[in-house]
Design an enzyme around this catalytic site. Structure first.
Site, PDB file in Angstrom:
ATOM      1  N   THR A  68       0.762  -1.159   0.092  1.00  0.00           N
ATOM      2  CA  THR A  68       0.037   0.100  -0.078  1.00  0.00           C
ATOM      3  C   THR A  68       0.941   1.020   0.190  1.00  0.00           C
ATOM      4  O   THR A  68       1.871   1.473   0.982  1.00  0.00           O
ATOM      5  CB  THR A  68      -0.839   0.016   1.330  1.00  0.00           C
ATOM      6  OG1 THR A  68      -1.682  -1.231   1.230  1.00  0.00           O
ATOM      7  CG2 THR A  68      -1.832   1.139   1.310  1.00  0.00           C
TER       8      THR A  68
ATOM      9  N   LYS B  70      -7.705   1.340  -2.330  1.00  0.00           N
ATOM     10  CA  LYS B  70      -7.203   0.720  -1.200  1.00  0.00           C
ATOM     11  C   LYS B  70      -7.495   1.727  -0.083  1.00  0.00           C
ATOM     12  O   LYS B  70      -7.532   1.442   1.022  1.00  0.00           O
ATOM     13  CB  LYS B  70      -5.665   0.264  -1.385  1.00  0.00           C
ATOM     14  CG  LYS B  70      -5.180   0.018  -0.278  1.00  0.00           C
ATOM     15  CD  LYS B  70      -5.477  -1.297   0.542  1.00  0.00           C
ATOM     16  CE  LYS B  70      -4.861  -1.659   1.587  1.00  0.00           C
ATOM     17  NZ  LYS B  70      -4.828  -2.996   2.308  1.00  0.00           N
TER      18      LYS B  70
ATOM     19  N   LYS C 143       0.557   4.624   8.432  1.00  0.00           N
ATOM     20  CA  LYS C 143       1.096   5.130   7.083  1.00  0.00           C
ATOM     21  C   LYS C 143      -0.093   5.283   6.047  1.00  0.00           C
ATOM     22  O   LYS C 143      -0.323   6.280   5.343  1.00  0.00           O
ATOM     23  CB  LYS C 143       2.183   3.983   6.513  1.00  0.00           C
ATOM     24  CG  LYS C 143       2.603   4.262   5.117  1.00  0.00           C
ATOM     25  CD  LYS C 143       2.017   3.289   4.136  1.00  0.00           C
ATOM     26  CE  LYS C 143       2.103   1.965   4.696  1.00  0.00           C
ATOM     27  NZ  LYS C 143       1.290   0.849   3.767  1.00  0.00           N
TER      28      LYS C 143
HETATM   29  N1  LIG Z   1      -0.474  -7.025   7.481  1.00  0.00           N
HETATM   30  C1  LIG Z   1      -1.835  -6.613   6.811  1.00  0.00           C
HETATM   31  O1  LIG Z   1      -2.842  -7.058   7.278  1.00  0.00           O
HETATM   32  C2  LIG Z   1      -1.626  -6.047   5.374  1.00  0.00           C
HETATM   33  C3  LIG Z   1      -2.874  -6.177   4.755  1.00  0.00           C
HETATM   34  C4  LIG Z   1      -2.927  -5.523   3.372  1.00  0.00           C
HETATM   35  C5  LIG Z   1      -1.840  -4.784   3.192  1.00  0.00           C
HETATM   36  N2  LIG Z   1      -0.866  -4.739   3.744  1.00  0.00           N
HETATM   37  C6  LIG Z   1       0.294  -3.752   3.341  1.00  0.00           C
HETATM   38  O2  LIG Z   1       1.142  -4.742   2.559  1.00  0.00           O
HETATM   39  C7  LIG Z   1       2.659  -4.117   2.958  1.00  0.00           C
HETATM   40  C8  LIG Z   1       3.452  -5.220   3.900  1.00  0.00           C
HETATM   41  O3  LIG Z   1       2.706  -5.465   4.951  1.00  0.00           O
HETATM   42  P1  LIG Z   1       3.229  -6.433   6.197  1.00  0.00           P
HETATM   43  O4  LIG Z   1       2.295  -6.339   7.013  1.00  0.00           O
HETATM   44  O5  LIG Z   1       3.657  -7.636   5.397  1.00  0.00           O
HETATM   45  O6  LIG Z   1       4.808  -5.744   6.634  1.00  0.00           O
HETATM   46  P2  LIG Z   1       5.914  -6.355   7.258  1.00  0.00           P
HETATM   47  O7  LIG Z   1       5.523  -7.799   7.901  1.00  0.00           O
HETATM   48  O8  LIG Z   1       6.599  -5.383   7.750  1.00  0.00           O
HETATM   49  O9  LIG Z   1       6.701  -6.940   5.821  1.00  0.00           O
HETATM   50  C9  LIG Z   1       7.312  -6.096   4.889  1.00  0.00           C
HETATM   51  C10 LIG Z   1       8.494  -6.753   4.359  1.00  0.00           C
HETATM   52  O10 LIG Z   1       9.329  -6.028   3.521  1.00  0.00           O
HETATM   53  C11 LIG Z   1      10.632  -6.083   3.687  1.00  0.00           C
HETATM   54  N3  LIG Z   1      11.513  -5.021   3.174  1.00  0.00           N
HETATM   55  C12 LIG Z   1      11.439  -3.693   3.515  1.00  0.00           C
HETATM   56  N4  LIG Z   1      12.362  -2.952   2.891  1.00  0.00           N
HETATM   57  C13 LIG Z   1      13.007  -4.156   1.981  1.00  0.00           C
HETATM   58  C14 LIG Z   1      14.109  -3.922   1.186  1.00  0.00           C
HETATM   59  N5  LIG Z   1      14.482  -2.893   0.805  1.00  0.00           N
HETATM   60  N6  LIG Z   1      14.423  -5.285   0.770  1.00  0.00           N
HETATM   61  C15 LIG Z   1      13.797  -6.311   0.665  1.00  0.00           C
HETATM   62  N7  LIG Z   1      12.910  -6.384   1.953  1.00  0.00           N
HETATM   63  C16 LIG Z   1      12.496  -5.116   2.529  1.00  0.00           C
HETATM   64  C17 LIG Z   1      10.712  -6.160   5.346  1.00  0.00           C
HETATM   65  O11 LIG Z   1      12.117  -6.817   5.702  1.00  0.00           O
HETATM   66  P3  LIG Z   1      12.551  -6.488   7.126  1.00  0.00           P
HETATM   67  O12 LIG Z   1      11.950  -7.396   7.862  1.00  0.00           O
HETATM   68  O13 LIG Z   1      14.143  -6.972   6.742  1.00  0.00           O
HETATM   69  O14 LIG Z   1      12.467  -5.132   7.528  1.00  0.00           O
HETATM   70  C18 LIG Z   1       9.716  -6.976   5.644  1.00  0.00           C
HETATM   71  O15 LIG Z   1       9.813  -8.352   5.524  1.00  0.00           O
HETATM   72  C19 LIG Z   1       2.434  -2.844   3.537  1.00  0.00           C
HETATM   73  O16 LIG Z   1       2.174  -1.959   2.542  1.00  0.00           O
HETATM   74  C20 LIG Z   1       1.017  -2.935   4.261  1.00  0.00           C
HETATM   75  O17 LIG Z   1       0.378  -1.753   4.232  1.00  0.00           O
HETATM   76  C21 LIG Z   1      -0.526  -5.385   5.086  1.00  0.00           C
END
Ligand SMILES: NC(=O)c1ccc[n+]([C@@H]2O[C@H](COP(=O)([O-])OP(=O)(O)OC[C@H]3O[C@@H](n4cnc5c(N)ncnc54)[C@H](OP(=O)(O)O)[C@@H]3O)[C@@H](O)[C@H]2O)c1
Length: 304
Positions: free
Chosen positions: A105, A180, A248
């Protein structure tokens, strides 16, 4: 050479961002028969996906090399920019014809700018943010909101089929992200209503499980009540969806609405309530921790 995407299962798909959402999406791509090439920064997360059948590479460029599609699931716009156009980024390894599917997102404007950068390299870019939470990512039942070229959306069908059950093409680049943001406005304000209702229930001496069962069968039912209500009741604040990511999204929604001259008063209040959660050290908790801020306002001090 222009790569031609194979519309059957068995595509080569790079996956970058192996967090709460990205890791289960990679697993579902593997289950659907795709060759999945992952890049992640945490060895334990990469190793778990290797065990599930993925190939691991050291850079986003290597994940793009020879791929039909690259799926990204990263925290925010600057992360997506770095992974796509930074040193050793996706575009450094991409052949013309690659399809980039960004499920993060991010701001609609950033999605449009990235689509233009990709197009200049002969790469198609879809903004394809998702809704359905961690449970939806694990079950492969996400709702995918797509912005970008219709032909690229059709080419992405095998990837979408593996991760989601509803795919809606919303229009040009950025319109998936705008949809979204609408989703986030509705979801966050609904969660605030759930947390308020359950706070009232606790102070009224009602059995919270009975309240969730009774109210959840009537007109006040919602995804938030069904999925996050029981967690609030148990005092389970683990993410799910982290407060800092919710904040965010609400910042993005408030900024987009301000540019359009649209007031979002309820969203602004909920954004402030989440600021209180963050001030209490709750940035990495799940969004259901909003209930803790309401407990503090109610003066109970209870750790329900
Ligand atoms: N969680 C939900 O329920 C949900 C639902 C819908 C949409 N979303 C959206 O989906 C996205 C991800 O959410 P999430 O909940 O999965 O977050 P998350 O658990 O923090 O996952 C994000 C991942 O991205 C990795 N990352 C960040 N920068 C990177 C880079 N430069 N190179 C490689 N990997 C990198 C992080 O690695 P590190 O761990 O090493 O930092 C982490 O593994 C966000 O935009 C969020 O708003 C989330």
């Amino acid at each position: 050479m222009v790569r031609v995407c194979d519309n059957r299962a068995g595509m080569r798909v790079g996956v970058i961002g192996l967090g709460i959402m990205g890791a289960p999406m990679a697993r579902n791509l593997l289950r659907a028969g795709h060759h999945v090439v992952v890049h992640g920064r945490r060895p334990a997360r990469v190793e778990a996906l290797i065990q599930a059948g993925a190939e691991a590479v050291a850079t986003p460029a290597a994940a793009a090399a020879g791929a039909d599609a690259v799926l990204t699931c990263l925290p925010d716009g600057p992360d997506v920019e770095q992974v796509l156009v930074g040193p050793d980024g996706v575009l450094a390894g991409a052949a013309p014809g690659l399809l980039v599917i960004d499920t993060s997102t991010i701001a609609p404007d950033t999605a449009r700018a990235l689509a233009a950068r990709c197009a200049a390299a002969g790469v198609a870019f879809l903004d394809a943010p998702v809704s359905g939470g961690e449970q939806g990512a694990i079950a492969g039942t996400l709702s995918v909101m797509v912005g970008g070229d219709a032909a690229a959306c059709a080419r992405a069908a095998p990837v979408f089929a593996a991760i989601g059950s509803t795919v809606t093409h919303m229009g040009a680049s950025g319109q998936g992200q705008m949809t979204k943001l609408v989703n986030q406005v509705i979801g966050a304000t609904t969660l605030a209503a759930v947390a308020e209702g359950l706070t009232l229930a606790a102070h009224a001496g009602l059995d919270p499980a009975a309240v969730i069962a009774a109210v959840g069968s009537g007109a006040a039912t919602s995804w938030q009540l069904a999925n996050l209500g029981p967690r609030i009741q148990r005092g389970d604040w683990a993410p799910g969806f982290m407060v800092r990511l919710q904040q965010k999204d609400l910042r993005l929604a408030l900024a987009a609405a301000a540019r359009l001259g649209v007031p979002l008063p309820a969203t602004a209040v909920v954004h402030q309530l989440f600021t209180a959660v963050e001030a209490g050290g709750g940035s990495d908790l799940g969004t259901q921790a909003l209930a803790r801020a309401l407990e503090t306002l109610a003066g109970s001090g209870a750790d329900s």
